[in-house]
Design an enzyme around this catalytic site. Structure first.
Site, PDB file in Angstrom:
ATOM      1  N   HIS A  60      -0.284  -1.882  13.341  1.00 59.92           N
ATOM      2  CA  HIS A  60      -0.753  -0.820  14.255  1.00 59.92           C
ATOM      3  C   HIS A  60      -0.598  -1.394  14.827  1.00 59.92           C
ATOM      4  CE1 HIS A  60      -1.702   0.596  10.328  1.00 59.92           C
ATOM      5  NE2 HIS A  60      -2.523  -0.451  10.200  1.00 59.92           N
ATOM      6  N   CYS A 102       2.204  -8.512   9.493  1.00 58.32           N
ATOM      7  CA  CYS A 102       1.855  -7.752   9.004  1.00 58.32           C
ATOM      8  C   CYS A 102       1.657  -6.704   9.580  1.00 58.32           C
ATOM      9  CB  CYS A 102      -0.104  -8.702   8.938  1.00 58.32           C
ATOM     10  SG  CYS A 102      -1.707  -7.953   8.441  1.00 58.32           S
ATOM     11  N   CYS A 104      -3.122 -15.052   7.242  1.00 64.32           N
ATOM     12  CA  CYS A 104      -3.920 -13.238   7.072  1.00 64.32           C
ATOM     13  C   CYS A 104      -3.960 -12.743   5.423  1.00 64.32           C
ATOM     14  CB  CYS A 104      -2.834 -12.449   8.037  1.00 64.32           C
ATOM     15  SG  CYS A 104      -3.651 -11.517   8.196  1.00 64.32           S
ATOM     16  N   HIS A 117      -0.077 -12.655  13.957  1.00 67.51           N
ATOM     17  CA  HIS A 117      -0.609 -13.891  13.650  1.00 67.51           C
ATOM     18  C   HIS A 117      -1.107 -13.801  11.839  1.00 67.51           C
ATOM     19  CE1 HIS A 117      -1.189  -9.235  11.638  1.00 67.51           C
ATOM     20  NE2 HIS A 117      -2.397 -10.518  11.268  1.00 67.51           N
ATOM     21  N   SER A 173      -0.665  -4.946  10.383  1.00 68.50           N
ATOM     22  CA  SER A 173      -1.780  -4.874  11.579  1.00 68.50           C
ATOM     23  C   SER A 173      -0.613  -4.929  12.938  1.00 68.50           C
ATOM     24  CB  SER A 173      -2.620  -6.186  11.422  1.00 68.50           C
ATOM     25  OG  SER A 173      -3.413  -5.731  10.149  1.00 68.50           O
TER      26      SER A 173
HETATM   27  P1  PAD Z   1       1.918  -2.587   4.035  1.00 70.06           P
HETATM   28  O1  PAD Z   1       2.118  -1.265   4.389  1.00 70.06           O
HETATM   29  O2  PAD Z   1       2.755  -3.400   3.887  1.00 70.06           O
HETATM   30  O3  PAD Z   1       0.943  -1.812   2.045  1.00 70.06           O
HETATM   31  C1  PAD Z   1       0.501  -0.703   2.219  1.00 70.06           C
HETATM   32  C2  PAD Z   1       0.884  -0.134   1.060  1.00 70.06           C
HETATM   33  O4  PAD Z   1       0.644   1.693   1.047  1.00 70.06           O
HETATM   34  C3  PAD Z   1       2.553   0.627   1.167  1.00 70.06           C
HETATM   35  O5  PAD Z   1       2.993   0.370   0.046  1.00 70.06           O
HETATM   36  C4  PAD Z   1       2.446   1.750   1.202  1.00 70.06           C
HETATM   37  O6  PAD Z   1       3.895   2.725   0.195  1.00 70.06           O
HETATM   38  C5  PAD Z   1       0.873   2.581   0.646  1.00 70.06           C
HETATM   39  N1  PAD Z   1       0.564   3.784   1.162  1.00 70.06           N
HETATM   40  C6  PAD Z   1       0.934   4.157   2.044  1.00 70.06           C
HETATM   41  N2  PAD Z   1      -0.103   5.503   2.051  1.00 70.06           N
HETATM   42  C7  PAD Z   1      -0.475   5.783   0.752  1.00 70.06           C
HETATM   43  C8  PAD Z   1      -0.719   6.704   0.826  1.00 70.06           C
HETATM   44  N3  PAD Z   1      -1.546   8.058   1.795  1.00 70.06           N
HETATM   45  N4  PAD Z   1      -1.134   6.759  -0.517  1.00 70.06           N
HETATM   46  C9  PAD Z   1      -0.700   5.703  -1.530  1.00 70.06           C
HETATM   47  N5  PAD Z   1      -0.439   4.635  -1.205  1.00 70.06           N
HETATM   48  C10 PAD Z   1      -0.065   4.896   0.509  1.00 70.06           C
HETATM   49  O7  PAD Z   1       0.889  -3.100   5.085  1.00 70.06           O
HETATM   50  P2  PAD Z   1       0.105  -4.458   3.954  1.00 70.06           P
HETATM   51  O8  PAD Z   1      -0.647  -4.387   2.891  1.00 70.06           O
HETATM   52  O9  PAD Z   1       0.609  -5.581   5.416  1.00 70.06           O
HETATM   53  O10 PAD Z   1      -1.408  -4.350   4.741  1.00 70.06           O
HETATM   54  C11 PAD Z   1      -2.595  -3.306   4.180  1.00 70.06           C
HETATM   55  C12 PAD Z   1      -3.358  -3.135   4.893  1.00 70.06           C
HETATM   56  O11 PAD Z   1      -4.297  -3.819   5.381  1.00 70.06           O
HETATM   57  C13 PAD Z   1      -3.369  -2.299   6.750  1.00 70.06           C
HETATM   58  O12 PAD Z   1      -3.943  -1.059   6.995  1.00 70.06           O
HETATM   59  C14 PAD Z   1      -3.767  -3.662   7.472  1.00 70.06           C
HETATM   60  O13 PAD Z   1      -3.732  -3.038   8.604  1.00 70.06           O
HETATM   61  C15 PAD Z   1      -5.213  -4.413   6.720  1.00 70.06           C
HETATM   62  C16 PAD Z   1      -5.297  -5.374   6.996  1.00 70.06           C
HETATM   63  N6  PAD Z   1      -6.508  -5.866   7.167  1.00 70.06           N
HETATM   64  C17 PAD Z   1      -6.601  -7.186   7.696  1.00 70.06           C
HETATM   65  C18 PAD Z   1      -8.527  -7.187   7.692  1.00 70.06           C
HETATM   66  O14 PAD Z   1      -8.799  -8.158   7.624  1.00 70.06           O
HETATM   67  N7  PAD Z   1      -8.508  -6.763   7.321  1.00 70.06           N
HETATM   68  C19 PAD Z   1      -6.706  -7.534   7.723  1.00 70.06           C
HETATM   69  C20 PAD Z   1      -4.467  -7.917   7.173  1.00 70.06           C
HETATM   70  C21 PAD Z   1      -4.513  -6.857   6.581  1.00 70.06           C
HETATM   71 ZN    ZN Z   2      -2.270  -9.917   8.992  1.00 73.37          ZN
END
Ligand code: PAD
Ligand code: ZN
Ligand code: ZN
Length: 375
Positions: A52, A47, A175, A68, A49
């Site tokens: 990050h 993921c 997740c 996770h 995260s």
């Molecule tokens: P990912 O990196 O697979 O997807 C992110 C997407 O955003 C990609 O398709 C990128 O091309 C796009 N992107 C990047 N920059 C830009 C921009 N400036 N404008 C438009 N699009 C853009 O990540 P993911 O889907 O695994 O996770 C997304 C976020 O969610 C990430 O920050 C992660 O840490 C967070 C998350 N939060 C939780 C929660 O519980 N809140 C759980 C899991 C993930």
């Molecule tokens: Zn996650």
């Protein structure tokens, strides 16, 4: 030969320092103490995260074993554990559900006080870790540490699932899928016929789209700077996709014009302050709801004009899609088994666990949605 009660030596991916590759190491995993569970991991997703943490955006004590979004089989249990037994298929829960705290007792909230996200200690509930490597203690990550052949979790941070569930798929319910899907159906409460905008079309953003579609949104607009993500987004329910780089004006203005005043629901699923502001502004000033799903860079602030909220917008956020983890994960697995939603389209790559750094490379280059590492 049973391993219960013994130290297990196995392979794990250790992150020793920020911005470095994972190092596959032999680690020692001690037996679970009271109210703890040792799990043999079968599969884990990668993921953003986790990434990050590698970049320093999300802070947790190092060295650590990250991961996770996993699924596995209980190897042994500590004294007093009643929720699971050896042989059970389980999913570790990065947001635990202790069932006793003020949050667990709240009918809507899910961010149990036993979480290790707000002030991460990188340990079990008793403040110690079950991993050592080269004589050094290695921290846990958000109660789970799935990048290891064996991990130990607190009983509050694991739940039994259907014995027939394919672990190499349902690990995503640990997740990415649940976070995105719940953000749409539970946090935003997307309504039939509504218009939604989803910023970020990774594994979590696509799961938001699955949720918006399940809630019968009429129009789902995907926003991403990587056009390669559009085909999958459309397959899962996006009605159109736009690239902010194709326009001379801010994307919230574009979306406001496209929708005659703003969307009903917007989701930031990237983890950037500028897109969080754009997502808030693109929802309708009188009734729009904007949900922060992406994890923002640590210790940075966003300034905003309070007028944006005064006129009627709602700004929300949630961890794990607002789902109470222990209650919801077995139900989500059952729903997947009943074909109520797909997971296969989210899985673009499957790699052996040892190739974890290649898996992160695919994520960073924008080539993967989810890579599943198998043990
Ligand atoms: P990912 O990196 O697979 O997807 C992110 C997407 O955003 C990609 O398709 C990128 O091309 C796009 N992107 C990047 N920059 C830009 C921009 N400036 N404008 C438009 N699009 C853009 O990540 P993911 O889907 O695994 O996770 C997304 C976020 O969610 C990430 O920050 C992660 O840490 C967070 C998350 N939060 C939780 C929660 O519980 N809140 C759980 C899991 C993930
Ligand atoms: Zn996650
Ligand atoms: Zn609790």
């Amino acid at each position: 030969m049973s391993t219960a009660g013994k130290v297990i030596k196995c392979k794990a991916a250790v992150l020793w320092e920020l911005k470095k590759p994972f190092s596959i190491e032999e680690v020692e995993v001690v037996p679970p103490k009271a109210y703890e569970v040792r799990i043999k991991m079968v599969a884990t997703g990668i993921c953003r995260s986790d990434d990050h943490v590698v970049t320093g955006n999300l802070s947790t004590p190092l060295p650590a074993i990250l991961g996770h979004e996993g699924a596995g089989i209980v190897e042994s249990i500590g004294e007093g554990v009643t929720a699971v037994k050896p042989g059970d298929k389980v999913i570790p829960l990065f947001t635990p559900q202790c069932g006793r705290c003020v949050v667990c007792k709240h009918p809507e909230a899910n961010f149990c006080v036993k979480n290790d996200l707000t002030n991460p200690r990188g340990t079990m509930q008793d403040g110690t870790t079950r991993f050592t490597c080269r004589g050094k203690p290695i921290h846990n990550f958000v109660s789970t540490s799935t990048f290891s052949e064996y991990t130990v979790v607190d009983e509050t941070a694991v739940v039994k699932i259907d014995a027939a569930a394919p672990l190499e798929k349902v690990c995503l319910i640990g997740c990415g899928f649940s976070t995105g899907f719940g953000s749409a159906v539970k946090v935003a409460k997307v309504t039939p016929g509504s218009t939604c905008a989803v910023f970020g079309l990774g594994g979590v953003g696509l799961s938001v789209i699955i949720g918006c579609k399940a809630a019968r949104a009429a129009r789902i607009i995907g926003v991403d700077i990587n056009k390669d993500k559009y085909a999958k987004a459309k397959e899962l329910g996006a009605t159109e996709c736009i690239n902010p780089q194709d326009f001379q004006k801010p994307i919230h203005e574009v979306l406001t014009e496209m929708t005659g005043g703003g969307v009903d629901f917007s989701f930031e699923v990237i983890g950037r302050l500028d897109t969080m502001a754009e997502a808030l502004s693109c929802c309708h000033e009188a009734y729009g709801v904007s949900v922060i799903v992406g994890v923002p860079p640590g210790s940075q602030n966003l300034s905003m004009d309070p007028m944006l909220l005064l006129t009627g917008r709602t700004w929300k956020g949630a961890i794990f899609g607002g789902f109470k983890s222990k209650d919801s994960v077995p139900k989500l697995v059952a729903d997947f088994m009943a074909n109520k939603f797909p997971l296969d389209p989210l899985i673009t790559h499957v790699l052996p666990f040892q190739e974890i750094n290649e898996g992160f490379g695919l994520l960073r280059s924008g080539k993967s949605i989810r890579t599943i590492l198998t043990f």
